[in-house]
Write a protein that holds these residues in place. Structure first.
Motif, PDB file in Angstrom:
ATOM      1  N   VAL A 312       0.840  -1.208   0.000  1.00 53.60           N
ATOM      2  CA  VAL A 312       0.000   0.000   0.000  1.00 53.60           C
ATOM      3  C   VAL A 312       0.870   1.252   0.000  1.00 53.60           C
ATOM      4  N   ALA A 313       1.890   1.268   0.865  1.00 54.34           N
ATOM      5  CA  ALA A 313       2.774   2.438   0.934  1.00 54.34           C
ATOM      6  C   ALA A 313       3.583   2.610  -0.342  1.00 54.34           C
ATOM      7  N   THR A 314       3.985   1.503  -0.950  1.00 60.30           N
ATOM      8  CA  THR A 314       4.831   1.559  -2.141  1.00 60.30           C
ATOM      9  C   THR A 314       4.072   2.045  -3.366  1.00 60.30           C
ATOM     10  N   ILE A 315       2.815   1.593  -3.518  1.00 59.76           N
ATOM     11  CA  ILE A 315       2.081   1.898  -4.747  1.00 59.76           C
ATOM     12  C   ILE A 315       1.380   3.246  -4.706  1.00 59.76           C
ATOM     13  N   GLN A 316       1.180   3.832  -3.522  1.00 57.97           N
ATOM     14  CA  GLN A 316       0.404   5.067  -3.427  1.00 57.97           C
ATOM     15  C   GLN A 316       1.000   6.215  -4.245  1.00 57.97           C
ATOM     16  N   PRO A 317       2.326   6.426  -4.255  1.00 56.79           N
ATOM     17  CA  PRO A 317       2.856   7.513  -5.093  1.00 56.79           C
ATOM     18  C   PRO A 317       2.529   7.356  -6.576  1.00 56.79           C
ATOM     19  N   LEU A 318       2.487   6.122  -7.070  1.00 55.19           N
ATOM     20  CA  LEU A 318       2.116   5.908  -8.471  1.00 55.19           C
ATOM     21  C   LEU A 318       0.655   6.276  -8.690  1.00 55.19           C
ATOM     22  N   LEU A 319      -0.214   5.874  -7.768  1.00 56.09           N
ATOM     23  CA  LEU A 319      -1.628   6.222  -7.894  1.00 56.09           C
ATOM     24  C   LEU A 319      -1.822   7.736  -7.860  1.00 56.09           C
ATOM     25  N   ASP A 320      -1.120   8.405  -6.965  1.00 61.83           N
ATOM     26  CA  ASP A 320      -1.221   9.868  -6.875  1.00 61.83           C
ATOM     27  C   ASP A 320      -0.751  10.531  -8.167  1.00 61.83           C
ATOM     28  N   TYR A 321       0.338  10.046  -8.714  1.00 58.06           N
ATOM     29  CA  TYR A 321       0.896  10.602  -9.953  1.00 58.06           C
ATOM     30  C   TYR A 321      -0.091  10.437 -11.112  1.00 58.06           C
ATOM     31  N   LEU A 322      -0.637   9.227 -11.258  1.00 55.23           N
ATOM     32  CA  LEU A 322      -1.543   8.965 -12.375  1.00 55.23           C
ATOM     33  C   LEU A 322      -2.856   9.726 -12.217  1.00 55.23           C
ATOM     34  N   ALA A 323      -3.357   9.813 -10.981  1.00 53.33           N
ATOM     35  CA  ALA A 323      -4.619  10.511 -10.740  1.00 53.33           C
ATOM     36  C   ALA A 323      -4.513  11.995 -11.061  1.00 53.33           C
ATOM     37  N   ALA A 324      -3.304  12.541 -10.978  1.00 55.09           N
ATOM     38  CA  ALA A 324      -3.105  13.971 -11.233  1.00 55.09           C
ATOM     39  C   ALA A 324      -2.992  14.291 -12.713  1.00 55.09           C
ATOM     40  N   ARG A 325      -2.852  13.282 -13.565  1.00 54.32           N
ATOM     41  CA  ARG A 325      -2.723  13.531 -15.000  1.00 54.32           C
ATOM     42  C   ARG A 325      -4.104  13.618 -15.635  1.00 54.32           C
ATOM     43  N   ASN A 326      -4.245  14.453 -16.634  1.00 56.09           N
ATOM     44  CA  ASN A 326      -5.530  14.579 -17.325  1.00 56.09           C
ATOM     45  C   ASN A 326      -5.500  13.979 -18.729  1.00 56.09           C
ATOM     46  N   ASP A 327      -4.439  13.226 -19.041  1.00 56.23           N
ATOM     47  CA  ASP A 327      -4.326  12.626 -20.364  1.00 56.23           C
ATOM     48  C   ASP A 327      -4.475  11.110 -20.328  1.00 56.23           C
ATOM     49  N   LEU A 328      -5.018  10.573 -19.228  1.00 59.17           N
ATOM     50  CA  LEU A 328      -5.231   9.137 -19.111  1.00 59.17           C
ATOM     51  C   LEU A 328      -6.357   8.892 -18.121  1.00 59.17           C
ATOM     52  N   ARG A 329      -6.842   7.668 -18.114  1.00 60.77           N
ATOM     53  CA  ARG A 329      -7.905   7.273 -17.188  1.00 60.77           C
ATOM     54  C   ARG A 329      -7.375   6.161 -16.284  1.00 60.77           C
ATOM     55  N   LEU A 330      -7.301   6.437 -15.001  1.00 56.82           N
ATOM     56  CA  LEU A 330      -6.875   5.456 -14.015  1.00 56.82           C
ATOM     57  C   LEU A 330      -8.075   4.609 -13.627  1.00 56.82           C
ATOM     58  N   LEU A 331      -7.971   3.295 -13.799  1.00 58.68           N
ATOM     59  CA  LEU A 331      -9.063   2.397 -13.460  1.00 58.68           C
ATOM     60  C   LEU A 331      -8.980   2.001 -11.988  1.00 58.68           C
ATOM     61  N   GLY A 332     -10.120   2.007 -11.328  1.00 56.37           N
ATOM     62  CA  GLY A 332     -10.165   1.557  -9.946  1.00 56.37           C
ATOM     63  C   GLY A 332      -9.865   2.657  -8.950  1.00 56.37           C
ATOM     64  N   PRO A 333      -9.856   2.319  -7.656  1.00 59.98           N
ATOM     65  CA  PRO A 333      -9.688   3.329  -6.594  1.00 59.98           C
ATOM     66  C   PRO A 333      -8.328   4.016  -6.642  1.00 59.98           C
ATOM     67  N   ARG A 334      -8.311   5.240  -6.165  1.00 61.81           N
ATOM     68  CA  ARG A 334      -7.059   5.994  -6.058  1.00 61.81           C
ATOM     69  C   ARG A 334      -6.354   5.759  -4.726  1.00 61.81           C
ATOM     70  N   ASP A 335      -7.035   5.124  -3.792  1.00 56.34           N
ATOM     71  CA  ASP A 335      -6.491   4.829  -2.466  1.00 56.34           C
ATOM     72  C   ASP A 335      -5.883   3.433  -2.477  1.00 56.34           C
ATOM     73  N   GLY A 336      -4.579   3.337  -2.237  1.00 54.85           N
ATOM     74  CA  GLY A 336      -3.892   2.060  -2.277  1.00 54.85           C
ATOM     75  C   GLY A 336      -4.424   1.048  -1.294  1.00 54.85           C
ATOM     76  N   ALA A 337      -5.013   1.496  -0.194  1.00 57.00           N
ATOM     77  CA  ALA A 337      -5.534   0.578   0.813  1.00 57.00           C
ATOM     78  C   ALA A 337      -6.782  -0.139   0.346  1.00 57.00           C
ATOM     79  N   ARG A 338      -7.429   0.384  -0.690  1.00 54.63           N
ATOM     80  CA  ARG A 338      -8.678  -0.218  -1.180  1.00 54.63           C
ATOM     81  C   ARG A 338      -8.446  -1.157  -2.352  1.00 54.63           C
ATOM     82  N   ARG A 339      -7.217  -1.337  -2.760  1.00 56.82           N
ATOM     83  CA  ARG A 339      -6.977  -2.102  -3.973  1.00 56.82           C
ATOM     84  C   ARG A 339      -5.710  -2.938  -3.870  1.00 56.82           C
ATOM     85  N   ALA A 340      -5.585  -3.880  -4.774  1.00 55.33           N
ATOM     86  CA  ALA A 340      -4.317  -4.565  -4.977  1.00 55.33           C
ATOM     87  C   ALA A 340      -3.397  -3.620  -5.746  1.00 55.33           C
ATOM     88  N   PRO A 341      -2.063  -3.814  -5.657  1.00 54.69           N
ATOM     89  CA  PRO A 341      -1.136  -2.919  -6.343  1.00 54.69           C
ATOM     90  C   PRO A 341      -0.984  -3.240  -7.833  1.00 54.69           C
TER      91      PRO A 341
END
Length: 412
Positions: A312-341
């Motif tokens: 959870v701690a390792t993948i969260q920066p990637l989720l934060d980075y992708l969620a901040a971009r407006n040129d792609l669609r991140l599938l699934g939750p943005r919170d690492g604790a709610r998902r598999a990495p």
């Protein structure tokens, strides 16, 4: 007792891949497709082929030892999962195991009865069940939210209301959406309506062996080769259901639960090598916890929590980075604790050339539909473009994620 932090140096020392020169300097983000094998699995597989590659259970020494190692794998993994030893079966793959189970249900169900499937599943836990519609069984689809991919238990309740459903098949988490579904809650809903449950745990089990006994699932499936082991499908079937379903193995083995859903002989060497998975998880526990835990189920849960906290701690920066971009669609939750990495993104162009560009920069991942055609279609993803998928494991480091982000900055 406070939760220890994962010792990544120790973890990586248990995986020979990290000492292979050809893999040096590569960040591996294709773990959802198949993980690196841990050392104990490789050692056991090598030993079996060198010393035990004879008929197991035979009265001579090599055969006796081979059979004992196969039994050891079943007993130790079952104990970690909170089930009885004979409730665990091996098969060539999860896809094959699901197909065999569907054939058992084909003879077990009556016309007019129903099953529930989802459109969040990998095709392995959807297609074989849907084919039962050709046999007069009603197939009801539990649909995801097309925007988020979320599988809402409230949408299951109307499908169960008339009491005709006999099976609910659903994933612990999707291999592209990755949101962790509330398995125990869903199982309770199904059981209250008189239905059994089949949980596809392929995308969840690499992130900590699940306590199937606590989850309450009647069937739980996952793939050993994605959990640092050999290429085997592992199938937990609770005795009550397994002995009521029609036997799919040899007729004279019908009284043995773990043989009832294995039509062909198992791969002896790979079954035996699966004990190396238990070796590895036990070694993780011994390294990180000062107090020896004698209950294998409790050891498994503590290692599960250790792995999850790191991921959870390792993948969260990637989720934060992708969620901040407006040129792609991140599938699934943005919170690492709610998902598999496991992180999939839909791009504004074909995803596979992007994965090839990442490979040139030492980032090993892939793109496509990953046999998740139904959820991607339900979410409106262009299958011709596919998704870029970056999947981590507990041996993934923060530095790996930082390298991935830097590479994405250059190729997107």
């Amino acid at each position: 007792m406070s939760q220890p932090q994962l010792d990544l140096t120790y973890v990586r020392s248990q995986f020979p891949a990290f000492s292979v020169p050809a893999l040096e300097g590569k960040a591996f983000f294709e773990n959802a497709g198949g993980s690196y094998a841990c050392g104990p699995v490789i050692d056991r597989l090598t030993r079996f082929y060198r010393e035990r590659k004879v008929q197991p259970y035979a009265p001579y020494e090599a055969g006796r030892l081979g059979g004992e190692e196969m039994d050891e794998a079943r007993a130790r993994l079952a104990a970690m999962m909170g089930i009885a030893t004979d409730e665990l079966s091996f098969g060539p793959s999860t896809t094959a195991n699901t197909f065999v189970l569907s054939q058992a249900f084909r003879r077990f169900l009556n016309p007019g009865e129903a099953i529930v499937v989802t459109d969040q599943d990998h095709e392995a836990n959807s297609g074989p069940w849907r084919r039962l519609g050709d046999e007069g069984i009603e197939v009801r689809e539990w649909k995801i939210d097309p925007e988020t991919g979320h599988l809402n238990p409230e949408r299951l309740k109307p499908l169960l209301a008339d009491g005709k459903v006999r099976l609910v098949a659903f994933p612990h988490c999707s291999n592209v959406v990755a949101e962790i579904n509330p398995v125990a809650e869903i199982v309770a809903l199904a059981h209250a309506a008189g239905a059994a449950t089949c949980v596809d745990g392929v995308s969840y089990a690499p992130h900590g062996i699940p306590d199937v006994g606590a989850l309450g699932a009647d069937i739980y499936l996952f793939s050993a080769y994605k959990v640092y082991g050999p290429h085997q499908g592992i199938m937990a079937i609770r005795r009550d259901l397994g002995m009521r379903l029609p036997n799919q193995g040899h007729w004279f083995n019908g009284d043995t639960l773990y043989k009832r859903f294995t039509p062909a002989g198992p791969d002896h060497a790979q079954v035996a090598a699966s004990a190396g998975m238990a070796d590895y998880f036990d070694a993780l526990h011994a390294h990180h916890f000062l107090r020896a835990e004698t209950d294998p189920r409790q050891r498994g849960q503590q290692v599960h929590d250790l792995i999850r906290a790191h991921e959870v701690a390792t993948i969260q920066p990637l989720l934060d980075y992708l969620a901040a971009r407006n040129d792609l669609r991140l599938l699934g939750p943005r919170d690492g604790a709610r998902r598999a990495p496991t992180v999939a993104v839909a791009l504004d162009r074909a995803a596979e050339p992007v994965s090839a560009e990442l490979a040139k920069r030492g980032i090993n991942c892939w793109a496509g539909d990953f046999y998740a055609v139904r959820p991607l279609t339900a979410m409106g993803v262009d299958l011709d473009k596919g998704v870029l998928r970056m999947s981590a494991a507990h041996y993934t480091s923060g530095e790996d994620v930082a390298r991935l982000i830097a590479a994405l900055d250059k190729v997107l």
